[in-house]
Design an enzyme around this catalytic site. Structure first.
Site, PDB file in Angstrom:
ATOM      1  N   ASN A 175       0.818  -1.217   0.000  1.00  0.00           N
ATOM      2  CA  ASN A 175       0.000   0.000   0.000  1.00  0.00           C
ATOM      3  C   ASN A 175       0.851   1.266   0.000  1.00  0.00           C
ATOM      4  OD1 ASN A 175      -2.431   1.757   0.624  1.00  0.00           O
ATOM      5  ND2 ASN A 175      -1.239   2.051   2.511  1.00  0.00           N
ATOM      6  N   ARG A 184      -8.415   5.160   1.215  1.00  0.00           N
ATOM      7  CA  ARG A 184      -7.674   4.502   0.131  1.00  0.00           C
ATOM      8  C   ARG A 184      -6.605   5.384  -0.494  1.00  0.00           C
ATOM      9  NH1 ARG A 184     -12.733   1.894  -0.180  1.00  0.00           N
ATOM     10  NH2 ARG A 184     -12.409  -0.314   0.331  1.00  0.00           N
ATOM     11  N   ASP A 228       1.803   6.990   0.161  1.00  0.00           N
ATOM     12  CA  ASP A 228       0.765   6.118  -0.395  1.00  0.00           C
ATOM     13  C   ASP A 228       0.967   5.870  -1.885  1.00  0.00           C
ATOM     14  OD1 ASP A 228      -1.594   4.776   0.659  1.00  0.00           O
ATOM     15  OD2 ASP A 228      -2.677   5.876  -0.905  1.00  0.00           O
ATOM     16  N   ASP A 231      -1.019  -6.793   3.478  1.00  0.00           N
ATOM     17  CA  ASP A 231      -1.047  -5.807   4.558  1.00  0.00           C
ATOM     18  C   ASP A 231      -1.887  -4.592   4.175  1.00  0.00           C
ATOM     19  OD1 ASP A 231       0.255  -4.565   7.053  1.00  0.00           O
ATOM     20  OD2 ASP A 231       0.877  -3.144   5.509  1.00  0.00           O
ATOM     21  N   HIS A 244      -6.744  -0.113   2.992  1.00  0.00           N
ATOM     22  CA  HIS A 244      -6.263   1.162   2.440  1.00  0.00           C
ATOM     23  C   HIS A 244      -5.992   1.104   0.947  1.00  0.00           C
ATOM     24  CE1 HIS A 244      -6.169   2.760   6.487  1.00  0.00           C
ATOM     25  NE2 HIS A 244      -5.730   1.566   6.843  1.00  0.00           N
ATOM     26  N   GLU A 263      -5.648  -8.175   4.857  1.00  0.00           N
ATOM     27  CA  GLU A 263      -5.814  -7.609   6.197  1.00  0.00           C
ATOM     28  C   GLU A 263      -6.795  -6.448   6.130  1.00  0.00           C
ATOM     29  OE1 GLU A 263      -3.658  -5.240   9.813  1.00  0.00           O
ATOM     30  OE2 GLU A 263      -3.291  -4.746   7.736  1.00  0.00           O
ATOM     31  N   ARG A 317      -4.888 -19.476  11.727  1.00  0.00           N
ATOM     32  CA  ARG A 317      -3.482 -19.069  11.838  1.00  0.00           C
ATOM     33  C   ARG A 317      -3.113 -18.988  13.309  1.00  0.00           C
ATOM     34  NH1 ARG A 317      -2.247 -13.246   9.658  1.00  0.00           N
ATOM     35  NH2 ARG A 317      -3.446 -12.734  11.521  1.00  0.00           N
TER      36      ARG A 317
HETATM   37  C1  5J7 Z   1      -4.408   0.492   9.982  1.00  0.00           C
HETATM   38  C2  5J7 Z   1      -5.767   0.363  10.176  1.00  0.00           C
HETATM   39  O1  5J7 Z   1      -6.673   0.664   9.233  1.00  0.00           O
HETATM   40  C3  5J7 Z   1      -6.225  -0.100  11.388  1.00  0.00           C
HETATM   41  O2  5J7 Z   1      -7.558  -0.247  11.597  1.00  0.00           O
HETATM   42  C4  5J7 Z   1      -5.298  -0.439  12.385  1.00  0.00           C
HETATM   43  O3  5J7 Z   1      -5.770  -0.918  13.556  1.00  0.00           O
HETATM   44  C5  5J7 Z   1      -3.953  -0.289  12.149  1.00  0.00           C
HETATM   45  C6  5J7 Z   1      -3.497   0.177  10.953  1.00  0.00           C
HETATM   46  C7  5J7 Z   1      -2.093   0.360  10.699  1.00  0.00           C
HETATM   47  O4  5J7 Z   1      -1.553  -0.394   9.686  1.00  0.00           O
HETATM   48  C8  5J7 Z   1      -0.259  -0.222   9.299  1.00  0.00           C
HETATM   49  C9  5J7 Z   1       0.248  -0.989   8.265  1.00  0.00           C
HETATM   50  C10 5J7 Z   1       1.565  -0.812   7.885  1.00  0.00           C
HETATM   51  O5  5J7 Z   1       2.074  -1.521   6.905  1.00  0.00           O
HETATM   52  C11 5J7 Z   1       2.365   0.112   8.512  1.00  0.00           C
HETATM   53  C12 5J7 Z   1       1.863   0.843   9.551  1.00  0.00           C
HETATM   54  O6  5J7 Z   1       2.660   1.726  10.189  1.00  0.00           O
HETATM   55  C13 5J7 Z   1       0.539   0.705   9.948  1.00  0.00           C
HETATM   56  C14 5J7 Z   1      -0.008   1.491  11.023  1.00  0.00           C
HETATM   57  O7  5J7 Z   1       0.705   2.338  11.620  1.00  0.00           O
HETATM   58  C15 5J7 Z   1      -1.349   1.277  11.386  1.00  0.00           C
HETATM   59  O8  5J7 Z   1      -1.930   2.010  12.423  1.00  0.00           O
HETATM   60  C16 5J7 Z   1      -1.338   2.208  13.708  1.00  0.00           C
HETATM   61  O9  5J7 Z   1      -2.022   1.540  14.733  1.00  0.00           O
HETATM   62  C17 5J7 Z   1      -3.399   1.973  14.939  1.00  0.00           C
HETATM   63  C18 5J7 Z   1      -4.017   1.185  16.102  1.00  0.00           C
HETATM   64  C19 5J7 Z   1      -3.468   3.459  15.227  1.00  0.00           C
HETATM   65  O10 5J7 Z   1      -4.821   3.825  15.257  1.00  0.00           O
HETATM   66  C20 5J7 Z   1      -2.789   4.168  14.065  1.00  0.00           C
HETATM   67  O11 5J7 Z   1      -2.760   5.572  14.350  1.00  0.00           O
HETATM   68  C21 5J7 Z   1      -1.378   3.675  13.905  1.00  0.00           C
HETATM   69  O12 5J7 Z   1      -0.623   4.040  15.025  1.00  0.00           O
HETATM   70  C22 5J7 Z   1       0.637   4.602  14.736  1.00  0.00           C
HETATM   71  O13 5J7 Z   1       1.617   3.574  14.839  1.00  0.00           O
HETATM   72  C23 5J7 Z   1       0.958   5.702  15.692  1.00  0.00           C
HETATM   73  O14 5J7 Z   1      -0.031   6.718  15.537  1.00  0.00           O
HETATM   74  C24 5J7 Z   1       2.336   6.260  15.365  1.00  0.00           C
HETATM   75  O15 5J7 Z   1       2.674   7.228  16.320  1.00  0.00           O
HETATM   76  C25 5J7 Z   1       3.373   5.132  15.424  1.00  0.00           C
HETATM   77  O16 5J7 Z   1       4.633   5.612  15.004  1.00  0.00           O
HETATM   78  C26 5J7 Z   1       2.923   4.022  14.479  1.00  0.00           C
HETATM   79  C27 5J7 Z   1       3.831   2.804  14.597  1.00  0.00           C
HETATM   80  O17 5J7 Z   1       3.492   1.861  13.585  1.00  0.00           O
HETATM   81  C28 5J7 Z   1       2.677   0.830  13.901  1.00  0.00           C
HETATM   82  O18 5J7 Z   1       2.212   0.749  14.994  1.00  0.00           O
HETATM   83  C29 5J7 Z   1       2.397  -0.174  12.880  1.00  0.00           C
HETATM   84  C30 5J7 Z   1       1.239  -0.903  12.953  1.00  0.00           C
HETATM   85  C31 5J7 Z   1       0.904  -1.938  12.027  1.00  0.00           C
HETATM   86  C32 5J7 Z   1      -0.378  -2.451  12.105  1.00  0.00           C
HETATM   87  C33 5J7 Z   1      -0.761  -3.457  11.276  1.00  0.00           C
HETATM   88  O19 5J7 Z   1      -2.004  -3.987  11.335  1.00  0.00           O
HETATM   89  C34 5J7 Z   1       0.121  -3.984  10.349  1.00  0.00           C
HETATM   90  O20 5J7 Z   1      -0.293  -4.969   9.560  1.00  0.00           O
HETATM   91  C35 5J7 Z   1       1.381  -3.472  10.266  1.00  0.00           C
HETATM   92  C36 5J7 Z   1       1.765  -2.464  11.104  1.00  0.00           C
HETATM   93 CA    CA Z   2      -3.639   3.619  -0.156  1.00  0.00          CA
END
Ligand code: 5J7
Ligand code: CA
Length: 511
Positions: A115, A173, A182, A212, A216, A248, A352
């Site tokens: 994405n 998206r 993006d 992943d 989005h 996902e 899983r």
């Molecule tokens: C996206 C969603 O639509 C959702 O519903 C969710 O729960 C999580 C995410 C999400 O997906 C990601 C995919 C990636 O490939 C890379 C990413 O960094 C993310 C990601 O950040 C992400 O959202 C985080 O977690 C949610 C619970 C918060 O609401 C989001 O704001 C976001 O949190 C951010 O995390 C913090 O705001 C920011 O300060 C911090 O640096 C950042 C750190 O990165 C992650 O935590 C990565 C999470 C992640 C989640 C996944 O499901 C995934 O498959 C991979 C990574």
């Molecule tokens: Ca996108």
């Protein structure tokens, strides 16, 4: 002829829904952040003999090296290029893993981060796992290559270019998820570049992909990419096999995007599963196990043949992501084993199993401020998964998949594959039992008092070994023995203070 055409049409339409596990193997395990050399060994020494069908591996492509905080697990979700070069290993090690795992019948599923690329605020330079240069500020990723044209900056209409409202599917998206650049996946160049990356993996021999952040990406755009994918490598897979796709999508029912939009592309992660099962086993909100009688679609979950199910994942096990506090993890081992046991015994979904590492949790106002901590490492280099004499793992690798109760339930699921859900029993509270035709039976006691009942198991008469409290070894049982009489009944006694208050028996645990 007509019949043959119909069959092949069905085969063609349904191919991406086949999990591509070896026949009779029904679960995969997520070896989160493991090195490729350790996964290759694990396939040979443990996963194949114990009946695991596959492994979900961490993203294999080059990512940003984040130093503040120091090497968090989420740096692997910030791609820099599609070189197979990460903390888990290089391209040769990846190929060696896929070959060795496939050769013992354990298939590899890749976490595909397509994405986005890195965060927009990451500094330009070569702080990446393979040393490739990248410049987020100018949208330059020469090691792919991507440039400014390949991102959605023009398409996103929000003030700062980020997702501001989860009520607007266009933002979700076409805008940046937490600042991640993006990709313009509607452009043919970007689609083709992503497809080329996935095809390289397919040609190496992987069996499928976790996509992943699917929420989005537009489902139609995803389909266009999937349509470009090769069939699986015929060294290990039947001619015409399509990669298994599981997307996902976190849909707990409260957002503008629904899992069902993605059913046409493949399976979808059912996040309600772990969130609800955790609530039931914790007895929150008046829930009780008796209500699990119609578990599955009856609970408002997606159709079973589209659902990828799990108790916890790498994200929500640390308080991130969907489900919040109800999610059960290895930190709550007693309830966790029951939850995983229930999942593996129940016919709903494709299962899983999670396999984690331990980290120093530190709660401040109910939030784990160490939720970012990456895998066990020496100066950033991921530690080996060592194996102790008692078969558990060392170096802070939890290896839930090696816990007897979980490992044996993976085998239970294989043994009862294709059998119906039968002989449900409950006490109206938290004592429940059910069978899988004439091949397996499981009993749970999550009440605060003893379970003592005679139940119809559906199994042929005989003495069975409970695979939760022990193992069948050399025709004997190291745990509890269950005596099934000629009419299929058996007496069960489970103390509420038992180490594991559940019992499972199956056709191959018969003594
Ligand atoms: C996206 C969603 O639509 C959702 O519903 C969710 O729960 C999580 C995410 C999400 O997906 C990601 C995919 C990636 O490939 C890379 C990413 O960094 C993310 C990601 O950040 C992400 O959202 C985080 O977690 C949610 C619970 C918060 O609401 C989001 O704001 C976001 O949190 C951010 O995390 C913090 O705001 C920011 O300060 C911090 O640096 C950042 C750190 O990165 C992650 O935590 C990565 C999470 C992640 C989640 C996944 O499901 C995934 O498959 C991979 C990574
Ligand atoms: Ca996108």
């Amino acid at each position: 002829m007509k019949f043959f055409l119909l069959l092949s049409a069905i085969g063609f339409c349904w191919a991406q829904y086949a999990p591509n596990t070896k026949s009779g193997l029904t679960s995969i395990v997520h070896l989160f952040e493991w090195r490729w050399v350790d996964i290759a060994l694990e396939c040979e020494r443990y996963l194949a003999p114990k009946g695991f069908g596959g492994v979900q591996v961490s993203p294999p492509n080059e990512n940003v090296v984040i130093t503040n905080p120091s090497r968090p697990w989420w740096e692997r979700y910030q791609p820099v290029s599609y070189k197979l070069c990460t903390r888990s290993g290089n391209e040769n090690e990846f190929k060696d893993m896929v070959t060795r795992c496939n050769n013992v019948g354990v298939h590899i599923y890749v976490d595909a981060v397509i994405n986005h690329m890195s965060g927009s605020g990451v500094a330009a330079g070569t702080s990446s796992t393979c040393g490739s240069y990248f410049n987020p500020g100018t949208r330059d990723f020469p090691a792919v290559p991507y440039s400014a044209w390949d991102f959605n900056d023009g398409k996103c209409k929000t003030e700062n270019g980020g997702i501001e409202s989860y009520n607007d599917p266009f933002q979700i998206r076409d805008c940046r998820l937490v600042g991640l650049l993006d990709l313009a996946l509607e452009k043919d160049y970007v689609r083709s570049t992503v497809a080329e990356y996935l095809n390289r993996l397919i040609d190496i021999g992987v069996a499928g992909f976790r996509i992943d952040a699917s929420k989005h990406m537009w489902p139609g755009v995803m389909k266009a990419i999937l349509d470009k994918l090769h069939n699986l490598n015929t060294t290990w897979f039947p001619e015409g096999s399509k990669p298994f796709i599981y997307q996902e999508v976190i849909d707990l029912g409260s957002e503008s995007i629904q899992s069902s939009e993605y059913f046409g592309n493949g399976h979808v992660t059912e996040f309600k599963y772990g969130a609800k099962l955790g609530t039931v086993l914790r007895k929150w909100n008046g829930e009780k196990m008796a209500y699990l009688k119609n578990w599955g679609e009856g609970w408002g979950f997606m159709p079973s043949d589209r659902a990828l199910v799990f108790v916890d994942n790498h994200d929500n096990q640390r308080g991130h992501g969907a489900g919040g506090a109800s999610i059960l993890t290895f930190w709550d081992p007693r309830l966790y084993k029951m939850a995983v046991g229930f999942m593996l015994a129940h016919p709903y979904g494709f299962t899983r199993v999670m396999s984690s590492y331990r980290w120093a949790r530190h709660f401040v106002n109910g939030q784990d401020v160490n939720d970012w901590i990456g895998p066990p490492n020496n100066n950033g280099v991921i530690k080996e998964v060592t194996i102790n004499p008692d078969t558990t793992c060392g170096n802070d690798w939890v290896c839930e998949h090696r816990w007897r109760q979980i490992r044996n339930m993976v085998m239970f699921r294989n043994v009862v594959d294709g059998q119906p859900f039968t002989n449900w029993w409950d006490n109206g509270s938290n004592q429940v039992a059910f069978g899988r035709g004439s091949r397996g039976f499981i009993v749970f006691n999550n009440d605060d008092w003893t379970l003592s009942s005679t139940l119809q198991t559906g199994l042929p008469a005989g003495t069975y070994c409970d695979v939760i409290s022990g193992d069948k070894v050399g025709g004997d049982c190291t745990g509890i023995k269950v005596y099934v009489s000629g009419d299929g009944n058996a007496s069960f006694f489970i103390s509420n203070s038992a180490e594991d208050p559940f019992i499972a028996i199956h056709a191959e645990s018969k003594l």
